[in-house]
Design an enzyme around this catalytic site. Structure first.
Site, PDB file in Angstrom:
ATOM      1  N   SER A 281       0.884  -1.169   0.000  1.00  0.00           N
ATOM      2  CA  SER A 281       0.000   0.000   0.000  1.00  0.00           C
ATOM      3  C   SER A 281       0.912   1.205   0.000  1.00  0.00           C
ATOM      4  CB  SER A 281      -0.857   0.016   1.271  1.00  0.00           C
ATOM      5  OG  SER A 281      -1.445   1.283   1.471  1.00  0.00           O
TER       6      SER A 281
ATOM      7  N   TYR B 163      -1.994  -0.957  10.778  1.00  0.00           N
ATOM      8  CA  TYR B 163      -1.923  -1.145   9.317  1.00  0.00           C
ATOM      9  C   TYR B 163      -0.638  -0.518   8.762  1.00  0.00           C
ATOM     10  CZ  TYR B 163      -3.760  -1.068   4.468  1.00  0.00           C
ATOM     11  OH  TYR B 163      -3.953  -1.237   3.121  1.00  0.00           O
TER      12      TYR B 163
HETATM   13  N1  LIG Z   1      -8.537  -1.326  -0.984  1.00  0.00           N
HETATM   14  C1  LIG Z   1      -7.530  -0.450  -0.944  1.00  0.00           C
HETATM   15  O1  LIG Z   1      -7.712   0.762  -1.095  1.00  0.00           O
HETATM   16  C2  LIG Z   1      -6.134  -0.934  -0.750  1.00  0.00           C
HETATM   17  C3  LIG Z   1      -5.095  -0.036  -1.028  1.00  0.00           C
HETATM   18  C4  LIG Z   1      -3.788  -0.445  -0.850  1.00  0.00           C
HETATM   19  C5  LIG Z   1      -3.528  -1.720  -0.422  1.00  0.00           C
HETATM   20  N2  LIG Z   1      -4.549  -2.566  -0.154  1.00  0.00           N
HETATM   21  C6  LIG Z   1      -4.218  -3.890   0.328  1.00  0.00           C
HETATM   22  O2  LIG Z   1      -4.712  -4.852  -0.565  1.00  0.00           O
HETATM   23  C7  LIG Z   1      -5.012  -6.058   0.152  1.00  0.00           C
HETATM   24  C8  LIG Z   1      -6.413  -6.521  -0.181  1.00  0.00           C
HETATM   25  O3  LIG Z   1      -7.330  -5.522   0.192  1.00  0.00           O
HETATM   26  P1  LIG Z   1      -8.809  -5.437  -0.389  1.00  0.00           P
HETATM   27  O4  LIG Z   1      -9.146  -3.991  -0.374  1.00  0.00           O
HETATM   28  O5  LIG Z   1      -8.936  -6.218  -1.627  1.00  0.00           O
HETATM   29  O6  LIG Z   1      -9.600  -6.114   0.830  1.00  0.00           O
HETATM   30  P2  LIG Z   1     -10.948  -7.007   0.885  1.00  0.00           P
HETATM   31  O7  LIG Z   1     -11.521  -6.752   2.233  1.00  0.00           O
HETATM   32  O8  LIG Z   1     -11.789  -6.788  -0.319  1.00  0.00           O
HETATM   33  O9  LIG Z   1     -10.361  -8.485   0.820  1.00  0.00           O
HETATM   34  C9  LIG Z   1      -9.534  -8.995   1.826  1.00  0.00           C
HETATM   35  C10 LIG Z   1      -9.672 -10.514   1.852  1.00  0.00           C
HETATM   36  O10 LIG Z   1      -8.790 -10.992   2.899  1.00  0.00           O
HETATM   37  C11 LIG Z   1      -9.464 -12.055   3.540  1.00  0.00           C
HETATM   38  N3  LIG Z   1      -8.970 -12.247   4.903  1.00  0.00           N
HETATM   39  C12 LIG Z   1      -9.196 -11.441   5.982  1.00  0.00           C
HETATM   40  N4  LIG Z   1      -8.675 -11.995   7.084  1.00  0.00           N
HETATM   41  C13 LIG Z   1      -8.113 -13.177   6.706  1.00  0.00           C
HETATM   42  C14 LIG Z   1      -7.430 -14.210   7.407  1.00  0.00           C
HETATM   43  N5  LIG Z   1      -7.249 -14.145   8.734  1.00  0.00           N
HETATM   44  N6  LIG Z   1      -6.989 -15.268   6.716  1.00  0.00           N
HETATM   45  C15 LIG Z   1      -7.210 -15.365   5.382  1.00  0.00           C
HETATM   46  N7  LIG Z   1      -7.850 -14.412   4.656  1.00  0.00           N
HETATM   47  C16 LIG Z   1      -8.301 -13.343   5.319  1.00  0.00           C
HETATM   48  C17 LIG Z   1     -10.922 -11.624   3.560  1.00  0.00           C
HETATM   49  O11 LIG Z   1     -11.791 -12.736   3.795  1.00  0.00           O
HETATM   50  C18 LIG Z   1     -11.085 -10.999   2.191  1.00  0.00           C
HETATM   51  O12 LIG Z   1     -11.527 -11.928   1.230  1.00  0.00           O
HETATM   52  C19 LIG Z   1      -4.781  -5.744   1.640  1.00  0.00           C
HETATM   53  O13 LIG Z   1      -3.519  -6.199   2.046  1.00  0.00           O
HETATM   54  C20 LIG Z   1      -4.821  -4.246   1.669  1.00  0.00           C
HETATM   55  O14 LIG Z   1      -4.075  -3.722   2.722  1.00  0.00           O
HETATM   56  C21 LIG Z   1      -5.855  -2.206  -0.319  1.00  0.00           C
END
Ligand SMILES: NC(=O)c1ccc[n+]([C@@H]2O[C@H](COP(=O)([O-])OP(=O)(O)OC[C@H]3O[C@@H](n4cnc5c(N)ncnc54)[C@H](O)[C@@H]3O)[C@@H](O)[C@H]2O)c1
Length: 248
Positions: free
Chosen positions: A130, A143
């Site tokens: 991120s 985070y």
């Molecule tokens: N959405 C954003 O703006 C953004 C920006 C930068 C980075 N990210 C990063 O991208 C990654 C994915 O984020 P997203 O926005 O797609 O999130 P999301 O909430 O859509 O998906 C996250 C997934 O992780 C799974 N998960 C949660 N806890 C878990 C566990 N204990 N074991 C196994 N799986 C688990 C959830 O069930 C879910 O399917 C994260 O690492 C997040 O920090 C997201």
């Protein structure tokens, strides 16, 4: 060195970015183990259930991928959660969960996948980090700390893997249109004392130079690029895709 017939393990693959990455790598001809706490049997890849906050679940997921596909070429640690709270109110168990899921799990995946990534000859460890791996925002202590640590892990893996052809990178998006961001809107409204409808523009997109959310498919495209032959020169670096956030 096409991706056809190679194998990937993607975590958090039932939703958002992970789901898009699993679909994109599958489209490129890869076998994908789609690991999630709540796996989607209808989603891309082979659904595999694991709670990655448990260290042994990471070893088991790697073993399952190797057993099923006979190899493992690409590991994408992506599963993540957010918690928004001021430091003096930050729940300690949320800190533990976030560090376990977003820092210890990638370490465990790398540790256990290392022999397979070495055997691959073109192994890739592509962490979904991120912009918060490089800069902070208030109320996100766990985070931001986990993501900064994950960039440190990526740099270390890049050095350790260099002689074995393993590349390690940190994909660093700004805000992406996923359930994780949508879930923050009410928490952010409370923490900043703003109505929910102002939060997207005034808080969430405020640090973007370009006031637009990124799409999960755009992150998946970058992962596919890094996983493929054109990604050969990228290792030990954050790959920024942050709508101009860190240009300031
Ligand atoms: N959405 C954003 O703006 C953004 C920006 C930068 C980075 N990210 C990063 O991208 C990654 C994915 O984020 P997203 O926005 O797609 O999130 P999301 O909430 O859509 O998906 C996250 C997934 O992780 C799974 N998960 C949660 N806890 C878990 C566990 N204990 N074991 C196994 N799986 C688990 C959830 O069930 C879910 O399917 C994260 O690492 C997040 O920090 C997201």
């Amino acid at each position: 060195m096409s991706l056809e017939g190679k194998a990937a393990l993607v975590t958090g693959a039932a939703s958002g970015i992970g789901r898009a990455v699993a679909a994109r790598l599958e489209e490129a001809g890869m076998n994908v183990l789609a690991v999630d706490l709540h796996p989607d049997r209808e989603g891309p890849g082979v659904a595999y259930e694991a709670d990655l906050t448990l260290a042994e679940a990471n070893a088991a997921a790697v073993a399952a991928a190797r057993e099923r596909f006979g190899r493992l070429d690409v590991v994408v640690p992506n599963a993540g959660v957010q918690h928004v709270a001021p430091i003096d109110e930050f729940p300690e168990e949320r800190w533990q969960t976030i560090v376990s899921l977003m820092l210890t799990s990638p370490f465990m995946l790398a540790k256990h996948a290392w022999p397979a990534l070495r055997d691959s000859g073109s192994g890739r460890f592509i962490a979904i980090v991120s912009v918060h791996g490089l800069v902070a925002s208030p109320y996100k202590a766990a985070y931001v700390s986990a993501k900064h640590g994950l960039i440190g892990l990526v740099k270390t893996l890049a050095l350790e893997g260099a002689d074995a052809g393993i590349r390690a990178t940190a994909v660093c998006p700004g805000y992406v249109r996923t359930p994780l961001v949508e879930a923050q809107i009410s928490d952010q409204a409370r923490a900043h004392g703003l109505p929910e409808d102002r939060v997207l523009e005034d808080v969430i997109l405020a640090p973007h130079a370009v006031k637009e959310l990124i799409e999960p498919s755009e992150v998946a495209e970058v992962v596919a690029f890094l996983a493929g032959p054109a990604g050969r020169a990228f290792t030990g670096v954050p790959v920024m895709m942050d709508q101009g956030w860190t240009a300031r």
